[in-house]
Design a protein around this motif. Sequence first.
Motif, short mmCIF file in Angstrom:
data_model
loop_
_atom_site.label_atom_id
_atom_site.label_comp_id
_atom_site.label_asym_id
_atom_site.label_seq_id
_atom_site.Cartn_x
_atom_site.Cartn_y
_atom_site.Cartn_z
N LYS A 49 -28.85 3.79 -8.41
CA LYS A 49 -29.21 2.84 -9.47
C LYS A 49 -27.95 2.35 -10.18
N LYS A 51 -24.93 2.18 -8.92
CA LYS A 51 -24.20 1.30 -8.01
C LYS A 51 -24.82 -0.09 -8.00
N LEU A 52 -26.14 -0.15 -7.90
CA LEU A 52 -26.82 -1.44 -7.88
C LEU A 52 -26.60 -2.20 -9.19
N GLU A 53 -26.68 -1.48 -10.29
CA GLU A 53 -26.47 -2.11 -11.60
C GLU A 53 -25.03 -2.61 -11.71
N GLY A 54 -24.08 -1.82 -11.21
CA GLY A 54 -22.68 -2.24 -11.22
C GLY A 54 -22.46 -3.49 -10.39
N GLU A 55 -23.08 -3.53 -9.22
CA GLU A 55 -22.98 -4.71 -8.37
C GLU A 55 -23.58 -5.93 -9.06
N ARG A 56 -24.72 -5.74 -9.68
CA ARG A 56 -25.38 -6.85 -10.38
C ARG A 56 -24.51 -7.37 -11.52
N GLN A 57 -23.92 -6.44 -12.27
CA GLN A 57 -23.05 -6.84 -13.38
C GLN A 57 -21.81 -7.57 -12.84
N GLY A 58 -21.27 -7.07 -11.73
CA GLY A 58 -20.10 -7.71 -11.13
C GLY A 58 -20.42 -9.12 -10.66
N GLU A 59 -21.57 -9.30 -10.03
CA GLU A 59 -21.98 -10.63 -9.58
C GLU A 59 -22.16 -11.57 -10.76
N LYS A 61 -20.73 -11.36 -13.74
CA LYS A 61 -19.41 -11.69 -14.29
C LYS A 61 -18.71 -12.71 -13.41
#
Length: 113
Positions: A49, A51-59, A61
């Motif tokens: 979860k 990792k997915l949240e981090g990816e979503r935040q990165g996208e 940004k």
Amino acid sequence: QVTEDKAMYDENEKAIRDHQWKMRAARQEGIDEGMRQGILEGERQGELKGKLEGERQGELKGEIKGKIELIRALQPLLYLPVSSEQELRAWDLPRLAALASELQEKLRNRKVS
């Protein structure tokens, strides 16, 4: 005979207590193993979860940065004052996307002298 009966009774009682102790120990071992597995599964799900949240935040940004760069590139082409990056960073993505679309449309529709 009484002594033999007493000995058999005591032996039977000991067997019952031993069995109960083994059952309690097995039950506790099962509980401990279940808890250990539950913790590991919870950690795994939490990592996924995160990792997915981090990816979503990165996208998100990345999208915001792209829209800001686009806006700042289009504004001088339209002879508009260039907004500061700090000012645009205060905006949310839908507002940035709307401004970028508006500027792109103005650029497409402007008359070339």
